[in-house]
Design a protein around this motif. Structure first.
Motif, PDB file in Angstrom:
ATOM      1  N   GLU A  18     -16.194   7.768   9.051  1.00 44.25           N
ATOM      2  CA  GLU A  18     -14.733   7.817   9.087  1.00 44.25           C
ATOM      3  C   GLU A  18     -14.146   7.632   7.691  1.00 44.25           C
ATOM      4  O   GLU A  18     -13.196   8.331   7.308  1.00 44.25           O
ATOM      5  N   THR A  19     -14.719   6.710   6.925  1.00 50.27           N
ATOM      6  CA  THR A  19     -14.211   6.447   5.582  1.00 50.27           C
ATOM      7  C   THR A  19     -14.398   7.657   4.682  1.00 50.27           C
ATOM      8  O   THR A  19     -13.445   8.121   4.034  1.00 50.27           O
ATOM      9  N   VAL A  20     -15.607   8.175   4.619  1.00 53.70           N
ATOM     10  CA  VAL A  20     -15.878   9.331   3.760  1.00 53.70           C
ATOM     11  C   VAL A  20     -15.168  10.566   4.293  1.00 53.70           C
ATOM     12  O   VAL A  20     -14.683  11.401   3.520  1.00 53.70           O
ATOM     13  N   GLY A  21     -15.073  10.672   5.601  1.00 53.61           N
ATOM     14  CA  GLY A  21     -14.355  11.805   6.180  1.00 53.61           C
ATOM     15  C   GLY A  21     -12.890  11.817   5.782  1.00 53.61           C
ATOM     16  O   GLY A  21     -12.323  12.878   5.482  1.00 53.61           O
ATOM     17  N   ALA A  22     -12.256  10.638   5.762  1.00 55.66           N
ATOM     18  CA  ALA A  22     -10.855  10.548   5.344  1.00 55.66           C
ATOM     19  C   ALA A  22     -10.698  10.949   3.883  1.00 55.66           C
ATOM     20  O   ALA A  22      -9.731  11.633   3.506  1.00 55.66           O
ATOM     21  N   LEU A  23     -11.653  10.549   3.045  1.00 54.06           N
ATOM     22  CA  LEU A  23     -11.620  10.941   1.632  1.00 54.06           C
ATOM     23  C   LEU A  23     -11.826  12.440   1.477  1.00 54.06           C
ATOM     24  O   LEU A  23     -11.180  13.090   0.637  1.00 54.06           O
ATOM     25  N   ALA A  24     -12.722  12.995   2.263  1.00 54.80           N
ATOM     26  CA  ALA A  24     -12.981  14.435   2.197  1.00 54.80           C
ATOM     27  C   ALA A  24     -11.720  15.228   2.535  1.00 54.80           C
ATOM     28  O   ALA A  24     -11.443  16.271   1.917  1.00 54.80           O
ATOM     29  N   TYR A  56      -5.090   3.676   6.415  1.00 50.76           N
ATOM     30  CA  TYR A  56      -4.859   2.927   5.175  1.00 50.76           C
ATOM     31  C   TYR A  56      -5.222   3.769   3.963  1.00 50.76           C
ATOM     32  O   TYR A  56      -4.509   3.750   2.946  1.00 50.76           O
ATOM     33  N   ILE A  57      -6.329   4.487   4.040  1.00 50.61           N
ATOM     34  CA  ILE A  57      -6.754   5.316   2.904  1.00 50.61           C
ATOM     35  C   ILE A  57      -5.671   6.321   2.546  1.00 50.61           C
ATOM     36  O   ILE A  57      -5.330   6.499   1.370  1.00 50.61           O
ATOM     37  N   CYS A 114      -3.559   6.234  -0.927  1.00 44.26           N
ATOM     38  CA  CYS A 114      -3.606   7.386  -1.829  1.00 44.26           C
ATOM     39  C   CYS A 114      -2.196   7.850  -2.189  1.00 44.26           C
ATOM     40  O   CYS A 114      -1.897   8.097  -3.362  1.00 44.26           O
ATOM     41  N   GLU A 115      -1.344   7.966  -1.197  1.00 43.74           N
ATOM     42  CA  GLU A 115       0.037   8.403  -1.451  1.00 43.74           C
ATOM     43  C   GLU A 115       0.746   7.431  -2.389  1.00 43.74           C
ATOM     44  O   GLU A 115       1.481   7.843  -3.304  1.00 43.74           O
ATOM     45  N   PHE A 136      -9.089   2.210  -3.870  1.00 46.95           N
ATOM     46  CA  PHE A 136      -8.372   1.641  -2.730  1.00 46.95           C
ATOM     47  C   PHE A 136      -9.336   0.717  -1.979  1.00 46.95           C
ATOM     48  O   PHE A 136     -10.549   0.763  -2.183  1.00 46.95           O
ATOM     49  N   GLY A 137      -8.786  -0.108  -1.124  1.00 48.48           N
ATOM     50  CA  GLY A 137      -9.632  -0.838  -0.187  1.00 48.48           C
ATOM     51  C   GLY A 137      -9.599  -2.340  -0.286  1.00 48.48           C
ATOM     52  O   GLY A 137      -9.955  -3.028   0.674  1.00 48.48           O
ATOM     53  N   LEU A 138      -9.209  -2.904  -1.437  1.00 47.80           N
ATOM     54  CA  LEU A 138      -9.093  -4.352  -1.571  1.00 47.80           C
ATOM     55  C   LEU A 138      -7.623  -4.725  -1.401  1.00 47.80           C
ATOM     56  O   LEU A 138      -6.785  -4.332  -2.219  1.00 47.80           O
ATOM     57  N   VAL A 139      -7.349  -5.482  -0.379  1.00 47.54           N
ATOM     58  CA  VAL A 139      -5.960  -5.832  -0.053  1.00 47.54           C
ATOM     59  C   VAL A 139      -5.757  -7.318  -0.338  1.00 47.54           C
ATOM     60  O   VAL A 139      -6.469  -8.164   0.200  1.00 47.54           O
ATOM     61  N   ARG A 140      -4.787  -7.648  -1.201  1.00 43.55           N
ATOM     62  CA  ARG A 140      -4.499  -9.026  -1.570  1.00 43.55           C
ATOM     63  C   ARG A 140      -3.006  -9.300  -1.474  1.00 43.55           C
ATOM     64  O   ARG A 140      -2.188  -8.383  -1.521  1.00 43.55           O
ATOM     65  N   LYS A 141      -2.684 -10.577  -1.388  1.00 44.43           N
ATOM     66  CA  LYS A 141      -1.294 -11.001  -1.443  1.00 44.43           C
ATOM     67  C   LYS A 141      -0.961 -11.402  -2.873  1.00 44.43           C
ATOM     68  O   LYS A 141      -1.846 -11.838  -3.616  1.00 44.43           O
ATOM     69  N   PRO A 142       0.312 -11.267  -3.297  1.00 45.77           N
ATOM     70  CA  PRO A 142       0.690 -11.659  -4.659  1.00 45.77           C
ATOM     71  C   PRO A 142       0.274 -13.087  -4.967  1.00 45.77           C
ATOM     72  O   PRO A 142       0.460 -14.002  -4.162  1.00 45.77           O
ATOM     73  N   GLY A 143      -0.330 -13.270  -6.137  1.00 47.96           N
ATOM     74  CA  GLY A 143      -0.718 -14.584  -6.593  1.00 47.96           C
ATOM     75  C   GLY A 143      -1.996 -15.125  -5.979  1.00 47.96           C
ATOM     76  O   GLY A 143      -2.375 -16.271  -6.245  1.00 47.96           O
ATOM     77  N   SER A 144      -2.672 -14.319  -5.171  1.00 45.84           N
ATOM     78  CA  SER A 144      -3.873 -14.789  -4.486  1.00 45.84           C
ATOM     79  C   SER A 144      -5.082 -13.939  -4.857  1.00 45.84           C
ATOM     80  O   SER A 144      -4.980 -12.713  -4.989  1.00 45.84           O
ATOM     81  N   TYR A 145      -6.219 -14.590  -5.034  1.00 42.88           N
ATOM     82  CA  TYR A 145      -7.468 -13.881  -5.264  1.00 42.88           C
ATOM     83  C   TYR A 145      -8.138 -13.485  -3.946  1.00 42.88           C
ATOM     84  O   TYR A 145      -8.944 -12.579  -3.889  1.00 42.88           O
ATOM     85  N   GLU A 146      -7.767 -14.183  -2.873  1.00 41.76           N
ATOM     86  CA  GLU A 146      -8.329 -13.889  -1.552  1.00 41.76           C
ATOM     87  C   GLU A 146      -8.044 -12.441  -1.189  1.00 41.76           C
ATOM     88  O   GLU A 146      -6.946 -11.933  -1.417  1.00 41.76           O
ATOM     89  N   ARG A 147      -9.041 -11.785  -0.603  1.00 39.46           N
ATOM     90  CA  ARG A 147      -8.851 -10.375  -0.269  1.00 39.46           C
ATOM     91  C   ARG A 147      -9.491 -10.033   1.074  1.00 39.46           C
ATOM     92  O   ARG A 147     -10.377 -10.743   1.556  1.00 39.46           O
TER      93      ARG A 147
END
Length: 325
Positions: free
Chosen positions: A132-138, A99-100, A104-105, A80-91
């Motif tokens: 916060e990031t690792v805590g959410a994963l935990a 978001y995590i 995941c869901e 998770f973590g890379l957010v892109r729009k359809p047809g775009s490489y920009e992220r």
């Protein structure tokens, strides 16, 4: 089949990267991809690598179809973590706890599984608190939605900070004969912490096999805009493929097998995940498990491919977002 220890799981020493079955390497065919996935499982491959951004969900849905009747027989790693729009490489990078959880869901639904075996932060946002990031994963691990967690493209210091919050089962970064960055401390940190190092693009996105014709790449193949494949840098790098070819011929194997065998010789905690959509390439890659490199062989290869030998950045500036955080 050689194996690696991944958290509380045992997986084959060679995995399968599935990204190209959905995006970035030109047109693909789901039927062909499913045949390759099935053959990989039949040959003993147990770790299949995907991400929610590959094909914007298509890759996970494809693996969900492949998993029918195979639950418990193979392991799935997604990200998770890379957010892109359809047809775009920009992220953009999103590591927020909300978001995590939502990502995941969504991955669980697309994969049609109750638990993700290995869940990576695809990239880390340097502005987001690591705790916060690792805590959410935990918390996802505690809830049984995730079995083990991993990080991608991180520095040794970040890895150690994260491991102090929750065990990190794996680190995934680009690693090959022409990208030896992980040797600058990350491999050692993984060894110390008991984490598997998953090497993506272990064949230099196909370049090291000597089979890539940069002049005739398919439409949509992102390598056509990659500095290492094009222009003066592409021409400068052509000699690297020639060197691999010569070393492989001396060893009696293919260039791909030599490049993968070299990675496997880096340590029992190194697990390459070459990607392919073709059964013949899959079988060729698996042949690397039978290539025995002596210390002298490894020394010769190391001398021919010192760190930094490749010309050009491995990604465009957009692709380098979140690398080595």
């Amino acid at each position: 089949m050689k194996t690696r220890k991944l958290a509380d799981m045992e997986v084959a020493a060679l995995g399968l990267g599935c990204m190209g079955m959905s995006e970035f390497y030109g047109p693909s065919d789901d039927a062909d991809s499913l045949r390759t996935l099935a053959r990989a499982a039949d040959e003993g491959v147990t770790l299949f690598d995907t991400a929610d951004t590959y094909g914007l969900g298509h890759n996970e849905e494809l693996l969900g179809r492949f998993l029918e009747g195979r639950h418990g027989q193979v392991r799935i790693a997604t990200k998770f973590g890379l957010v892109r729009k359809p047809g775009s490489y920009e992220r953009r990078i999103d590591n927020s706890p909300a978001y995590i959880r939502a990502a995941c869901e969504a991955s669980l639904r697309r994969l049609d599984v109750d638990t993700i075996d290995l869940y990576y932060a695809h990239r880390l946002d340097p502005a987001a608190p690591l705790e916060e990031t690792v805590g959410a994963l935990a918390r996802l691990v505690e809830e049984g939605k995730v079995r083990a967690i991993g990080l991608c493209e991180v520095t040794p210091a970040t890895l150690r900070r994260a491991a102090a919050i929750h065990p990190i089962a794996a680190v995934q970064s680009e690693y090959s004969l022409w990208t030896r960055d992980p040797e600058d401390g990350v491999l050692q940190a993984c060894r110390e912490l008991g984490a598997v190092f998953c090497a993506y693009s272990p064949l230099g996105r196909g370049f090291l096999t000597g089979t890539v014709d940069t002049a005739s790449l398919a439409p949509g193949d992102f390598r056509s805009a990659n500095a290492r494949f094009t222009g003066a840098t592409g021409q400068a790098n052509a000699r690297l493929a020639d060197t691999v070819r010569a070393l492989a011929a001396a060893k009696g194997c293919t260039p791909a097998q030599l490049a993968l065998a070299w990675l496997l010789a880096r340590g029992e905690h190194v697990l390459p995940i070459p990607g392919t959509r073709r059964v013949d390439r899959l079988l060729e890659n698996l042949g690397a498990l039978d290539v025995r490199l002596t210390d002298a062989d490894v020394g010769t290869i190391d001398e021919a491919f010192p760190p930094g030998i490749a010309a050009g950045e491995r990604y465009s500036p957009e692709g380098m977002k979140g690398v080595n955080v």
